[in-house]
Design an enzyme around this catalytic site. Structure first.
Site, PDB file in Angstrom:
ATOM      1  CB  CYS A 113      62.775  44.525  28.504  1.00  0.00           C
ATOM      2  SG  CYS A 113      61.810  42.872  29.170  1.00  0.00           S
ATOM      3  CB  CYS A 153      54.880  44.674  27.287  1.00  0.00           C
ATOM      4  SG  CYS A 153      55.824  43.326  26.534  1.00  0.00           S
TER       5      CYS A 153
HETATM    6  N1  DGL Z   1      59.388  42.897  26.035  1.00  0.00           N
HETATM    7  C1  DGL Z   1      59.260  42.846  27.245  1.00  0.00           C
HETATM    8  C2  DGL Z   1      58.556  43.831  28.192  1.00  0.00           C
HETATM    9  O1  DGL Z   1      58.776  44.924  27.860  1.00  0.00           O
HETATM   10  C3  DGL Z   1      58.840  41.404  27.774  1.00  0.00           C
HETATM   11  C4  DGL Z   1      58.184  40.436  26.865  1.00  0.00           C
HETATM   12  C5  DGL Z   1      58.352  38.929  27.695  1.00  0.00           C
HETATM   13  O2  DGL Z   1      57.413  38.461  28.386  1.00  0.00           O
HETATM   14  O3  DGL Z   1      59.262  38.461  27.230  1.00  0.00           O
HETATM   15  O4  DGL Z   1      58.166  43.542  29.338  1.00  0.00           O
END
Ligand code: DGL
Length: 260
Positions: A72, A186
Protein backbone atom coordinates in the site's frame (compact mmCIF):
# COMPACT_ATOMS: atom_id res chain seq x y z
CA UNK A 1 8.62 -22.47 3.68
CA UNK A 2 8.94 -18.79 4.72
CA UNK A 3 5.66 -16.97 5.27
CA UNK A 4 4.94 -13.47 4.13
CA UNK A 5 2.27 -11.19 5.54
CA UNK A 6 0.95 -8.81 2.87
CA UNK A 7 -1.03 -5.79 4.12
CA UNK A 8 -3.31 -3.31 2.38
CA UNK A 9 -6.47 -1.43 3.32
CA UNK A 10 -8.38 -3.63 0.88
CA UNK A 11 -7.74 -5.69 -2.22
CA UNK A 12 -5.11 -3.35 -3.75
CA UNK A 13 -2.25 -5.45 -2.45
CA UNK A 14 -3.38 -8.26 -4.75
CA UNK A 15 -1.65 -6.40 -7.60
CA UNK A 16 1.61 -6.74 -5.68
CA UNK A 17 0.87 -10.32 -4.65
CA UNK A 18 0.38 -11.16 -8.33
CA UNK A 19 3.96 -10.10 -9.12
CA UNK A 20 5.28 -11.88 -6.02
CA UNK A 21 3.62 -15.19 -6.91
CA UNK A 22 4.80 -14.93 -10.53
CA UNK A 23 8.40 -14.70 -9.31
CA UNK A 24 8.15 -16.87 -6.16
CA UNK A 25 5.36 -19.41 -6.76
CA UNK A 26 6.01 -21.42 -3.58
CA UNK A 27 5.51 -18.49 -1.23
CA UNK A 28 3.27 -19.04 1.82
CA UNK A 29 1.05 -15.97 2.01
CA UNK A 30 -1.25 -14.42 4.58
CA UNK A 31 -2.99 -11.48 2.94
CA UNK A 32 -4.45 -8.91 5.32
CA UNK A 33 -7.10 -6.47 4.11
CA UNK A 34 -7.80 -3.86 6.77
CA UNK A 35 -11.31 -3.24 5.50
CA UNK A 36 -12.38 -1.86 8.89
CA UNK A 37 -9.94 0.99 8.22
CA UNK A 38 -10.66 1.33 4.49
CA UNK A 39 -9.96 3.68 2.81
CA UNK A 40 -6.57 4.86 4.03
CA UNK A 41 -6.19 7.51 1.34
CA UNK A 42 -8.68 9.95 2.85
CA UNK A 43 -7.34 9.65 6.40
CA UNK A 44 -4.82 11.83 8.20
CA UNK A 45 -1.17 10.86 8.52
CA UNK A 46 -1.71 10.28 12.25
CA UNK A 47 -4.67 7.96 11.68
CA UNK A 48 -2.86 5.87 9.05
CA UNK A 49 0.40 5.57 11.00
CA UNK A 50 -1.33 4.64 14.27
CA UNK A 51 -3.62 2.11 12.65
CA UNK A 52 -0.99 0.39 10.51
CA UNK A 53 1.57 0.09 13.30
CA UNK A 54 -1.01 -1.26 15.78
CA UNK A 55 -2.41 -3.79 13.30
CA UNK A 56 0.99 -5.01 12.16
CA UNK A 57 2.16 -5.28 15.77
CA UNK A 58 -0.84 -7.39 16.72
CA UNK A 59 -0.64 -9.63 13.65
CA UNK A 60 3.10 -10.16 13.66
CA UNK A 61 2.96 -11.23 17.28
CA UNK A 62 0.21 -13.69 16.47
CA UNK A 63 1.36 -15.00 13.08
CA UNK A 64 5.14 -14.61 13.32
CA UNK A 65 5.70 -13.97 9.60
CA UNK A 66 9.23 -14.10 8.18
CA UNK A 67 8.63 -10.89 6.28
CA UNK A 68 5.95 -8.19 6.02
CA UNK A 69 5.09 -6.47 2.75
CA UNK A 70 3.13 -3.24 3.16
CA UNK A 71 1.44 -3.49 -0.24
CA UNK A 72 0.00 0.00 0.00
CA UNK A 73 1.59 3.26 -1.11
CA UNK A 74 -0.43 5.33 1.37
CA UNK A 75 0.61 3.26 4.39
CA UNK A 76 4.21 2.97 3.17
CA UNK A 77 4.82 6.63 2.35
CA UNK A 78 3.36 7.63 5.73
CA UNK A 79 4.25 4.81 8.13
CA UNK A 80 7.08 2.65 6.81
CA UNK A 81 9.66 4.31 9.06
CA UNK A 82 7.41 4.08 12.14
CA UNK A 83 6.58 0.42 11.47
CA UNK A 84 10.24 -0.50 11.01
CA UNK A 85 11.11 1.28 14.24
CA UNK A 86 8.58 -0.63 16.34
CA UNK A 87 8.52 -4.11 14.76
CA UNK A 88 11.13 -6.80 15.01
CA UNK A 89 10.61 -8.28 11.53
CA UNK A 90 11.78 -7.25 8.07
CA UNK A 91 9.35 -4.95 6.26
CA UNK A 92 9.24 -4.22 2.53
CA UNK A 93 7.27 -1.11 1.57
CA UNK A 94 5.64 0.14 -1.60
CA UNK A 95 6.70 3.55 -2.81
CA UNK A 96 5.61 5.38 -5.97
CA UNK A 97 7.56 4.07 -8.99
CA UNK A 98 8.84 7.54 -9.93
CA UNK A 99 12.36 6.28 -10.66
CA UNK A 100 11.37 3.75 -13.36
CA UNK A 101 8.86 6.22 -14.76
CA UNK A 102 11.52 8.91 -15.11
CA UNK A 103 13.88 6.38 -16.73
CA UNK A 104 11.40 5.61 -19.48
CA UNK A 105 9.72 8.98 -20.11
CA UNK A 106 10.77 10.63 -23.35
CA UNK A 107 8.68 13.77 -22.99
CA UNK A 108 9.97 14.33 -19.41
CA UNK A 109 6.43 14.86 -18.18
CA UNK A 110 5.22 12.13 -15.85
CA UNK A 111 2.04 11.80 -13.83
CA UNK A 112 1.64 10.35 -10.35
CA UNK A 113 -1.81 8.89 -9.76
CA UNK A 114 -2.30 7.88 -6.13
CA UNK A 115 -4.55 8.49 -3.18
CA UNK A 116 -4.98 12.02 -1.85
CA UNK A 117 -2.81 11.11 1.14
CA UNK A 118 -0.01 9.66 -0.99
CA UNK A 119 0.29 12.50 -3.50
CA UNK A 120 0.74 15.09 -0.72
CA UNK A 121 3.57 13.19 1.01
CA UNK A 122 7.07 14.71 1.29
CA UNK A 123 8.23 11.21 0.27
CA UNK A 124 6.91 11.98 -3.22
CA UNK A 125 8.80 15.31 -3.23
CA UNK A 126 11.98 13.47 -2.30
CA UNK A 127 11.58 10.78 -4.97
CA UNK A 128 10.82 13.45 -7.58
CA UNK A 129 13.87 15.51 -6.60
CA UNK A 130 16.15 12.49 -6.53
CA UNK A 131 15.03 10.60 -9.63
CA UNK A 132 13.02 13.00 -11.78
CA UNK A 133 14.66 16.36 -11.23
CA UNK A 134 14.53 17.13 -14.95
CA UNK A 135 10.88 16.08 -15.30
CA UNK A 136 7.63 17.87 -14.72
CA UNK A 137 5.86 15.67 -12.17
CA UNK A 138 2.07 16.08 -12.17
CA UNK A 139 0.06 14.61 -9.29
CA UNK A 140 -3.54 13.65 -8.86
CA UNK A 141 -5.22 12.02 -5.86
CA UNK A 142 -8.24 9.82 -6.49
CA UNK A 143 -10.36 7.97 -3.95
CA UNK A 144 -12.86 7.15 -6.70
CA UNK A 145 -10.39 4.83 -8.47
CA UNK A 146 -9.83 2.96 -5.21
CA UNK A 147 -13.59 2.37 -4.89
CA UNK A 148 -13.81 1.31 -8.54
CA UNK A 149 -11.00 -1.23 -8.12
CA UNK A 150 -12.79 -2.75 -5.13
CA UNK A 151 -16.03 -2.92 -7.13
CA UNK A 152 -14.23 -4.50 -10.10
CA UNK A 153 -12.82 -7.29 -7.91
CA UNK A 154 -16.28 -7.90 -6.48
CA UNK A 155 -17.34 -8.65 -10.04
CA UNK A 156 -19.18 -5.38 -10.66
CA UNK A 157 -18.80 -3.80 -14.11
CA UNK A 158 -16.23 -0.97 -14.33
CA UNK A 159 -15.69 0.68 -17.71
CA UNK A 160 -13.14 2.96 -19.34
CA UNK A 161 -15.73 5.75 -19.06
CA UNK A 162 -15.77 5.24 -15.28
CA UNK A 163 -12.02 5.73 -14.93
CA UNK A 164 -11.58 8.45 -17.59
CA UNK A 165 -12.36 11.42 -15.27
CA UNK A 166 -9.60 10.26 -12.90
CA UNK A 167 -7.04 10.12 -15.69
CA UNK A 168 -8.25 13.54 -16.81
CA UNK A 169 -7.20 14.80 -13.38
CA UNK A 170 -3.63 14.48 -14.71
CA UNK A 171 -4.16 15.08 -18.43
CA UNK A 172 -6.05 18.35 -17.88
CA UNK A 173 -3.33 19.94 -15.77
CA UNK A 174 -0.91 22.42 -17.39
CA UNK A 175 1.69 20.24 -19.14
CA UNK A 176 -0.62 17.24 -19.14
CA UNK A 177 -0.84 17.17 -22.93
CA UNK A 178 2.86 16.16 -23.04
CA UNK A 179 2.61 13.50 -20.30
CA UNK A 180 3.73 10.11 -21.64
CA UNK A 181 4.15 8.02 -18.45
CA UNK A 182 1.84 7.54 -15.48
CA UNK A 183 2.96 6.11 -12.13
CA UNK A 184 0.20 3.99 -10.62
CA UNK A 185 1.05 5.06 -7.07
CA UNK A 186 -1.75 3.15 -5.40
CA UNK A 187 -1.74 -0.63 -5.43
CA UNK A 188 -5.43 -0.69 -6.28
CA UNK A 189 -4.88 0.99 -9.64
CA UNK A 190 -3.02 -1.76 -11.60
CA UNK A 191 -6.17 -3.83 -11.07
CA UNK A 192 -7.86 -1.36 -13.46
CA UNK A 193 -5.06 -1.30 -16.02
CA UNK A 194 -7.24 -2.45 -18.92
CA UNK A 195 -9.76 0.29 -18.24
CA UNK A 196 -7.02 2.92 -17.83
CA UNK A 197 -5.40 1.93 -21.13
CA UNK A 198 -8.79 2.03 -22.85
CA UNK A 199 -9.52 5.45 -21.35
CA UNK A 200 -6.20 6.94 -22.53
CA UNK A 201 -6.62 9.45 -25.37
CA UNK A 202 -3.17 8.44 -26.67
CA UNK A 203 -0.54 5.85 -25.85
CA UNK A 204 0.54 6.25 -22.22
CA UNK A 205 2.93 4.00 -20.31
CA UNK A 206 1.60 2.91 -16.91
CA UNK A 207 4.26 1.99 -14.37
CA UNK A 208 3.92 0.43 -10.92
CA UNK A 209 6.25 -0.96 -8.28
CA UNK A 210 4.99 -4.57 -8.11
CA UNK A 211 7.82 -6.28 -9.96
CA UNK A 212 10.47 -4.41 -7.96
CA UNK A 213 8.84 -5.44 -4.69
CA UNK A 214 8.72 -9.07 -5.82
CA UNK A 215 12.46 -8.99 -6.59
CA UNK A 216 13.16 -7.45 -3.19
CA UNK A 217 11.10 -10.14 -1.43
CA UNK A 218 12.92 -12.92 -3.28
CA UNK A 219 16.26 -11.34 -2.44
CA UNK A 220 15.39 -11.14 1.27
CA UNK A 221 13.87 -14.61 1.57
CA UNK A 222 16.23 -16.52 -0.68
CA UNK A 223 14.94 -19.31 -2.93
CA UNK A 224 11.43 -20.62 -2.12
CA UNK A 225 10.92 -22.95 -5.02
CA UNK A 226 8.06 -25.37 -4.96
CA UNK A 227 4.44 -25.72 -5.85
CA UNK A 228 1.95 -22.97 -5.18
CA UNK A 229 0.54 -23.14 -1.64
CA UNK A 230 -2.98 -22.23 -0.57
CA UNK A 231 -2.98 -18.83 1.11
CA UNK A 232 -5.24 -17.12 3.61
CA UNK A 233 -7.00 -13.77 3.39
CA UNK A 234 -7.73 -12.03 6.68
CA UNK A 235 -10.17 -9.12 6.91
CA UNK A 236 -10.60 -6.84 9.91
CA UNK A 237 -14.39 -6.62 9.57
CA UNK A 238 -17.02 -9.09 8.35
CA UNK A 239 -19.26 -7.77 5.56
CA UNK A 240 -21.23 -8.90 2.53
CA UNK A 241 -18.58 -7.23 0.39
CA UNK A 242 -15.98 -9.65 1.76
CA UNK A 243 -18.13 -12.59 0.65
CA UNK A 244 -18.38 -11.06 -2.83
CA UNK A 245 -14.58 -10.96 -3.09
CA UNK A 246 -14.12 -14.71 -2.57
CA UNK A 247 -13.89 -15.67 -6.29
CA UNK A 248 -11.26 -12.97 -6.95
CA UNK A 249 -9.26 -13.99 -3.87
CA UNK A 250 -9.23 -17.58 -5.09
CA UNK A 251 -7.60 -16.46 -8.33
CA UNK A 252 -4.64 -15.31 -6.21
CA UNK A 253 -4.51 -18.61 -4.32
CA UNK A 254 -6.24 -17.18 -1.23
CA UNK A 255 -8.62 -20.03 -0.58
CA UNK A 256 -9.33 -19.47 3.12
CA UNK A 257 -11.04 -16.28 4.31
CA UNK A 258 -11.23 -15.31 7.98
CA UNK A 259 -11.94 -12.25 10.11
CA UNK A 260 -9.38 -11.07 12.69
N1 DGL B 1 -4.04 0.53 -1.90
C1 DGL B 1 -3.71 1.68 -1.16
C2 DGL B 1 -2.51 2.40 -1.73
O1 DGL B 1 -1.67 1.80 -2.37
C3 DGL B 1 -4.72 2.67 -0.67
C4 DGL B 1 -6.17 2.58 -0.89
C5 DGL B 1 -6.95 3.32 0.19
O2 DGL B 1 -7.20 4.53 0.04
O3 DGL B 1 -7.24 2.67 1.18
O4 DGL B 1 -2.32 3.57 -1.53
Amino acid sequence: MPTVLVLDSGIGGLSVLDDMLALIPGLAVTYVADNAGFPYGTKTEMEVATRVCALLGRLSERLRPDLIVIACNTASTIALGHARAVLDVGIVGTVPAIKPAAERSRSRVIGVLGTQATVRQPYVDRLSAEFAADCTVLRHGSSRLVELAEAHLRGEPVSAADVAPELAGLLDQPGGDAMDTVVLACTHFPLLLDQLVAASPRRLAFVDGGAGIARRVRHLLGPCDGAALPGTALFTRASAQVDALAPALQRYGLTTIAIV
